[in-house]
Design a protein around this motif. Structure first.
Motif, mmCIF file in Angstrom:
data_model
loop_
_atom_site.group_PDB
_atom_site.id
_atom_site.type_symbol
_atom_site.label_atom_id
_atom_site.label_comp_id
_atom_site.label_asym_id
_atom_site.label_seq_id
_atom_site.Cartn_x
_atom_site.Cartn_y
_atom_site.Cartn_z
ATOM 1 N N ASN A 248 57.224 44.045 39.049
ATOM 2 C CA ASN A 248 57.702 45.120 39.801
ATOM 3 C C ASN A 248 58.661 46.166 38.671
ATOM 4 N N MET A 249 59.315 45.406 37.841
ATOM 5 C CA MET A 249 59.976 46.262 36.836
ATOM 6 C C MET A 249 60.692 47.255 37.288
ATOM 7 N N CYS A 250 61.836 46.922 37.893
ATOM 8 C CA CYS A 250 62.594 48.135 38.735
ATOM 9 C C CYS A 250 64.130 47.474 39.184
ATOM 10 N N GLU A 251 64.896 48.192 39.315
ATOM 11 C CA GLU A 251 66.183 47.716 40.010
ATOM 12 C C GLU A 251 65.769 47.622 41.643
ATOM 13 N N PHE A 252 66.739 46.845 42.157
ATOM 14 C CA PHE A 252 66.657 46.651 43.700
ATOM 15 C C PHE A 252 68.152 47.077 44.075
ATOM 16 N N PRO A 253 68.257 48.494 44.402
ATOM 17 C CA PRO A 253 69.679 49.045 44.856
ATOM 18 C C PRO A 253 69.848 48.586 46.146
ATOM 19 N N ALA A 254 71.176 48.392 46.386
ATOM 20 C CA ALA A 254 71.425 48.094 47.809
ATOM 21 C C ALA A 254 71.588 49.131 48.756
ATOM 22 N N ASN A 255 71.742 50.499 48.147
ATOM 23 C CA ASN A 255 71.951 51.562 48.922
ATOM 24 C C ASN A 255 70.601 52.645 48.887
ATOM 25 N N ASP A 256 69.652 52.088 48.510
ATOM 26 C CA ASP A 256 68.435 52.979 48.334
ATOM 27 C C ASP A 256 67.093 52.299 48.281
ATOM 28 N N SER A 257 66.040 53.192 48.236
ATOM 29 C CA SER A 257 64.650 52.573 48.179
ATOM 30 C C SER A 257 64.480 51.783 47.055
ATOM 31 N N ILE A 258 63.237 50.885 47.006
ATOM 32 C CA ILE A 258 62.992 50.355 45.439
ATOM 33 C C ILE A 258 61.845 51.135 45.071
ATOM 34 N N VAL A 259 61.956 51.337 43.801
ATOM 35 C CA VAL A 259 60.788 52.125 43.133
ATOM 36 C C VAL A 259 60.186 51.410 42.054
ATOM 37 N N PRO A 260 59.077 50.899 42.249
ATOM 38 C CA PRO A 260 58.618 50.025 41.150
ATOM 39 C C PRO A 260 58.251 50.976 39.672
ATOM 40 N N LEU A 261 58.174 50.052 38.744
ATOM 41 C CA LEU A 261 57.812 50.642 37.306
ATOM 42 C C LEU A 261 58.709 51.643 36.600
ATOM 43 N N THR A 262 60.136 51.733 37.164
ATOM 44 C CA THR A 262 60.917 52.603 36.684
ATOM 45 C C THR A 262 61.496 52.080 35.268
ATOM 46 N N PHE A 263 61.325 50.608 35.011
ATOM 47 C CA PHE A 263 61.708 50.519 33.832
ATOM 48 C C PHE A 263 60.800 51.073 32.701
ATOM 49 N N HIS A 264 59.570 51.286 33.157
ATOM 50 C CA HIS A 264 58.547 51.873 32.250
ATOM 51 C C HIS A 264 58.694 53.071 32.176
ATOM 52 N N VAL A 265 58.842 53.826 33.302
ATOM 53 C CA VAL A 265 58.704 55.481 33.195
ATOM 54 C C VAL A 265 60.043 56.037 32.762
ATOM 55 N N ARG A 266 61.227 55.344 33.315
ATOM 56 C CA ARG A 266 62.411 56.163 33.036
ATOM 57 C C ARG A 266 63.248 55.484 31.600
ATOM 58 N N ASP A 267 63.021 54.208 31.509
ATOM 59 C CA ASP A 267 63.599 53.537 30.469
ATOM 60 C C ASP A 267 62.603 53.289 29.235
ATOM 61 N N LYS A 268 61.277 53.741 29.536
ATOM 62 C CA LYS A 268 60.719 53.627 28.303
ATOM 63 C C LYS A 268 59.819 52.339 27.846
ATOM 64 N N VAL A 269 60.150 51.299 28.641
ATOM 65 C CA VAL A 269 59.573 50.166 28.324
ATOM 66 C C VAL A 269 58.207 49.792 28.401
ATOM 67 N N PRO A 270 57.545 49.226 27.255
ATOM 68 C CA PRO A 270 56.210 49.145 27.081
ATOM 69 C C PRO A 270 55.610 48.322 28.324
ATOM 70 N N TYR A 271 54.410 48.784 28.692
ATOM 71 C CA TYR A 271 53.646 47.961 29.832
ATOM 72 C C TYR A 271 53.077 46.579 28.968
ATOM 73 N N PRO A 272 52.636 45.457 29.666
ATOM 74 C CA PRO A 272 52.128 44.485 29.120
ATOM 75 C C PRO A 272 50.498 44.586 29.057
ATOM 76 N N THR A 273 50.088 45.798 28.484
ATOM 77 C CA THR A 273 48.672 45.852 27.948
ATOM 78 C C THR A 273 48.395 45.657 26.732
ATOM 79 N N SER A 274 47.176 45.670 26.288
ATOM 80 C CA SER A 274 46.913 45.672 24.908
ATOM 81 C C SER A 274 47.437 47.033 24.001
ATOM 82 N N SER A 275 47.391 48.080 24.875
ATOM 83 C CA SER A 275 47.823 49.244 24.223
ATOM 84 C C SER A 275 49.293 49.608 24.342
ATOM 85 N N ARG A 276 49.774 48.781 25.204
ATOM 86 C CA ARG A 276 51.297 48.637 25.662
ATOM 87 C C ARG A 276 51.610 50.029 26.626
ATOM 88 N N ARG A 277 50.473 50.717 27.129
ATOM 89 C CA ARG A 277 50.764 51.744 27.906
ATOM 90 C C ARG A 277 49.635 51.619 29.056
#
Length: 966
Positions: A765-794
């Motif tokens: 899921n790679m995201c935070e779980f805020p107590a006061n808002d919705s959950i948005v998956p993949l934000t660690f990739h899109v916002r924080d630029k963490v590579p994806y677990p693919t061979s190209s890392r994208r």
């Protein structure tokens, strides 16, 4: 909701219950500690007393139903108990509003949960161990004691393990597994004995293969309230108004905020009726429509270039001579094989793509690239960007060309493309329907491309839907170490490896995901793990289901070689590990939370091929299901209200939901935990009596048989009946919930996830779980630029594997649905039933009253029915080259000609003799799913395995003569 509001039905059920306990005339003696019987049942003078008594109770506990609701719900219930019997349940409507902008999660529940108090006491319930006395499937049983049953099973286990090996015992794990207390027992048993657990995710058609190929994982999903932020919601590959009962209000309420809903489906289903636009499409042609939309996005200049350059592989370069990614190792001495290359528009030169982060820094990758580069050996080769190759591919999918493939008018395709590019935040509902088509991976890849090109990923209210799963991360910490005291030492062995990988640039997600892959490679000396294997591959090879595809080369699968050659190559190279290997047939099967003969496509082959190999078949369940009817032992499991546990949920409803024991197990029933503990104790006792100490697994690990019970229970720390203690320990070991204690969550019944679980099945899921808002998956990739677990890392659209090249699937494309089962005019599609969760309620009296038909039926279009002289309610025969079955016809105006639809989960015994709906589904293996030796196509827990396909099944139907057929 009352389970027995109808007085006649209540009295009938009560009489049946009392009769089954040999208690005449409602006069029941109070149970005593010595008698071991049921608590006292009051004497009623009339039906009025029965009715009034339902509105009084002794206690109320919070509970739920620990089975695979998946996309639908995971809900907390108030369970009302009187005189030791559960009388009814009500939804616990106490979910707090996250913030004033978002709808709350109330109410949560469905009609299945609202009648489980009756279901757990209906005539299908078993309360004591049963042993087969006639031939398998004859229905002849005798009641035996737990000691008799477990000693016999234990002796067979010891004989098989000593003579043939530890890997001959198979755990048939079904979609009812909780990843909590039940799986803690099975996980420890598998870890200690190196027996094999079957991963059913692909085998129930939930593989989401195209999502894996694109993102390197399948697990990521938003919370349902995040749809409230969307501007456009695509119902594409799902029917959520029909199947996600507690979630549906989020979608419809989003329309009050201004969101549009577009439904893309072959039939005019319940979700289409709630949409702003319905786009009818030929079944199995979704890739053609998606690629046509991508064509319009690219041709119209609507690509979100900043997102695409940073987050996807589209700027990466591919060698034209090998059709493989250009690597740093190709152009530099000492270059790295896992570093990819791009063309930088700023310096107009070849550069290494960022590796440790997705951030481009000073780079500005060119998208449409066709260049000649010099390799380190001096060779000059042409390279092209993935985007350049993709542009060529999309040229084949103009709206006019795609219309001929998918049946959608070109004007409607262009309108859909305009709706998507003009919306700021686009989301979709994609369940596990498309991946049940043979080429469903291509549909998922093509759909994901739409979201990547438009930048609709990792933002609030926008995103491509993956597979939803959340589970507390204390389960592995409980199941794997020898004892809790040694847990730190056990996992500490991994620290040097973890640190080494982090220093090399791998992410925490990649490392944790690989822990799930390690379970498919038994014999790990560093960290002893439970052993899993692909259920699909197991049934195909060991179960004989693969034999149904002998004529697969006639079905238009698009393979370049005979199907068997791909399988042989994959097994020989261990691309797809099969445990045990093909030359080591299974001998014992224990079915836990499963119902294979109901579920497996082509399941009749299992009776013919697998069953004769098995020396013992044990089913653990609270009722006699289809599989239990062909077992040697049925061990009575206590249903959910009779034990304490916790289970996995999903981000859609991000609340850990528990069951608190409401009543004692009925009769001699035991919890899954207690049964497995008791089995380990019987094995230990029989091993000691026979002078057996330990054996070696095929991989060389020692399996101690004379201390199995001691090791499984951690020297008696967690004994039979200690379900609450085990659940508490798993909860406390996890890091996802710290605000409430175990006692507090039992009282409340649910608790919102506080952080991302660090375990293989949830970390994606790679995201935070805020107590006061919705959950948005993949934000660690899109916002924080963490590579994806693919061979190209994208986010990856070019899959550089030999099988993909051979089958022309290096890039997303459309392939026509094959003719699985033969060249017949009708396609048998399917869907999740609204009236049951898998087969659990399929023969429920109350649910059958709500069904369109109280017996198996197939939806048929008016045109197809008229052509064959079929009217609504007729009995029909369904057949193809593989098999046949009989059912009722429900003529429907909502289906398109050529499409039939049969909702899943009907039990085998609900069909007339001579087959069931699985009899016509050969479900051949897809060669690309046999690929391996690749960074993100490796098999692991829940992903990277083979799928089953039933949505493309070709059939013919005919009306059966008047009357009920023989």
């Amino acid at each position: 909701m009352s389970a027995g509001i109808d007085r006649r039905g209540f009295l009938k059920s009560a009489a049946a219950l009392m009769g089954s306990l040999s208690m005449p005339n409602f006069v029941v003696q109070a149970a005593t500690p010595q008698s071991g019987g049921l608590p006292a049942v009051p004497l009623y003078s009339s039906w009025k007393d029965v009715y009034r008594s339902q509105w009084t109770w002794d206690k109320v506990v919070r509970s739920t139903h620990h089975l695979n609701c998946w996309f639908q719900a995971h809900c907390s219930w108030d369970v009302y108990v009187k005189d030791g019997i559960v009388y009814r349940e009500e939804q616990a409507g106490e979910y707090e509003q996250v913030n004033p902008e978002l709808p709350d999660y109330n109410p949560r529940g469905c009609q299945k949960g609202g009648c489980f108090s009756e279901r757990m006491y209906d005539p299908s319930r078993i309360t004591h161990p049963l042993r087969r006395v006639g031939p398998r499937g004859s229905g002849k049983w005798e009641r035996v004691s737990w000691e008799e049953a477990l000693n016999d099973i234990a002796d067979t286990y010891l004989d098989v393990t000593l003579d043939e090996g530890t890997d001959r015992t198979i755990w048939d794990l079904g979609p009812g597994i909780d990843l909590g207390v039940s799986m803690a027992a099975q996980g420890r048993f598998s870890m200690l004995t190196q027996s094999i657990g079957l991963d059913m995710d692909g085998e129930i058609g939930d593989s989401r293969r195209g999502t894996l190929e694109t993102f390197g994982k399948i697990v990521f999903e938003r919370s349902a309230d995040d749809y409230f932020y969307s501007d456009l919601i695509l119902f594409w590959g799902g029917n959520p108004v029909y199947t996600q009962i507690p979630q549906a209000h989020f979608f419809t309420e989003a329309r009050y905020r201004g969101a549009k809903i577009i439904s893309i489906a072959p039939d005019y289903n319940p979700s289409a009726t709630k949409s702003d636009l319905w786009i009818p499409i030929k079944p199995g042609t979704d890739a053609a429509l998606a690629l046509a939309i991508c064509h319009e996005i690219v041709a119209g200049g609507h690509v979100k270039e900043a997102f695409v350059k940073e987050q996807t592989d589209l700027p990466l370069l591919v060698r034209s001579d090998t059709m493989r990614f250009l690597k740093q190792a190709d152009v530099q001495e000492g270059g790295r094989e896992n570093h990819h290359m791009l063309w930088d528009a700023v310096s107009d030169s070849l550069q290494t793509a960022p590796f440790r982060s997705l951030a481009l820094e000073a780079l500005n990758p060119a998208l449409d690239v066709r260049k000649t580069v010099t390799l380190k050996d001096g060779q000059k080769v042409e390279v092209r960007s993935v985007f350049s190759l993709l542009r060529d591919r999309l040229a084949d999918y103009t709206p006019e060309a795609a219309s001929k493939l998918c049946g959608v008018n070109p004007k409607l395709i262009r309108r859909l493309a305009r709706e998507i590019v003009s919306a700021d935040k686009v989301s979709n509902i994609a369940q596990t329907s498309l991946c049940k088509y043979f080429h469903g991976n291509l549909a998922e890849r093509s759909m994901a491309l739409i979201f990547a090109l438009t930048g609709n990923i990792g933002r609030r209210g926008a995103g491509f839907s993956g597979f939803p799963l959340l589970t507390p991360d204390g389960g592995d910490k409980f199941a794997i170490p020898p004892s809790l005291q040694e847990a730190a030492q056990t996992f500490g062995k991994l620290e040097p490896l973890i640190q080494q990988r982090l220093e090399a640039g791998d992410t925490q997600e990649m490392i944790v995901t690989d822990l799930g892959r390690m379970m498919f490679a038994p014999g790990n000396k560093l960290l002893r793990l439970p052993v899993w294997t692909s259920g699909t591959l197991f049934w195909s090879v060991h179960g004989g289901i693969g034999e149904l595809s002998k004529r697969a080369d006639e079905w238009g699968l698009g393979n370049k070689r005979p199907l068997g050659e791909y399988l042989e190559e994959s097994l020989a190279k261990q691309w797809q590990p099969l445990n045990p290997p093909p030359d080591r047939p299974p001998r014992i099967m224990i079915s836990l939370c499963s119902n294979t003969l109901r579920r497996a496509r082509g399941s009749e082959k299992l009776l013919e091929v697998l069953w004769p190999k098995l020396k013992k078949i044990v089913v653990m369940d609270w009722r006699i299901n289809s599989t239990a009817r062909h077992a040697d032992y049925v061990l009575p499991v206590a249903p959910w209200y009779e034990r304490t546990s916790l289970k996995w949920v999903t981000p859609l409803s991000p609340y850990l939901t528990i069951t608190d024991q409401a009543t004692k197990p009925l009769g001699e029933s035991k919890s899954d935990w207690s049964i497995i503990v008791a089995l380990s104790e019987a094995i230990q006792k029989r091993a000691r009596a026979r002078g057996i100490k330990s054996v070696q697994s095929p991989q060389g690990l020692e399996v101690k048989l004379d201390t199995l019970y001691d090791d499984l229970t951690m020297n008696g720390q967690f004994k039979e009946g200690d379900d609450d203690k085990v659940a508490r320990t798993i909860y406390d070991l996890g890091g996802t919930h710290k605000k409430l204690s175990w006692d507090e969550i039992k009282q409340k019944g649910f608790a919102r996830f506080e952080k991302l679980p660090e375990e293989p099945s949830s970390i994606g899921n790679m995201c935070e779980f805020p107590a006061n808002d919705s959950i948005v998956p993949l934000t660690f990739h899109v916002r924080d630029k963490v590579p994806y677990p693919t061979s190209s890392r994208r986010i990856q659209f070019f899959v550089d594997h030999p099988f993909y090249e051979e089958l022309d699937e290096l890039l997303p494309r459309f392939k026509a649905p094959p003719m699985m089962g033969g060249n017949y005019p009708l396609m048998m599609t399917g869907g999740k039933t609204r009236w049951s969760i898998h087969s659990t309620w399929r023969d429920s009296r109350i649910m059958l009253r709500l069904e369109a038909r109280p017996e198996p039926y197939m939806l048929v279009s008016i045109a197809d029915a008229t052509k064959r002289g079929i009217v609504d309610g007729d009995w029909i025969r369904v057949w193809n080259d593989v098999g046949s079955f009989k059912c009722k016809a429900k003529v429907s105006p909502s289906l398109r000609p050529g499409q039939t639809l049969m909702y899943h989960a009907w039990e085998r015994y609900q069909f007339l003799a001579g087959g069931d709906m699985n009899s016509v589904s050969p479900t051949p293996l897809n060669p690309v799913e046999l690929a391996g030796g690749h960074p993100h196509l490796t098999a692991g827990v829940l992903q990277g395995q083979n799928s089953v396909f039933d949505r493309d099944t070709r059939i013919e139907i005919e009306r059966i003569a008047e009357g009920v057929p023989a």
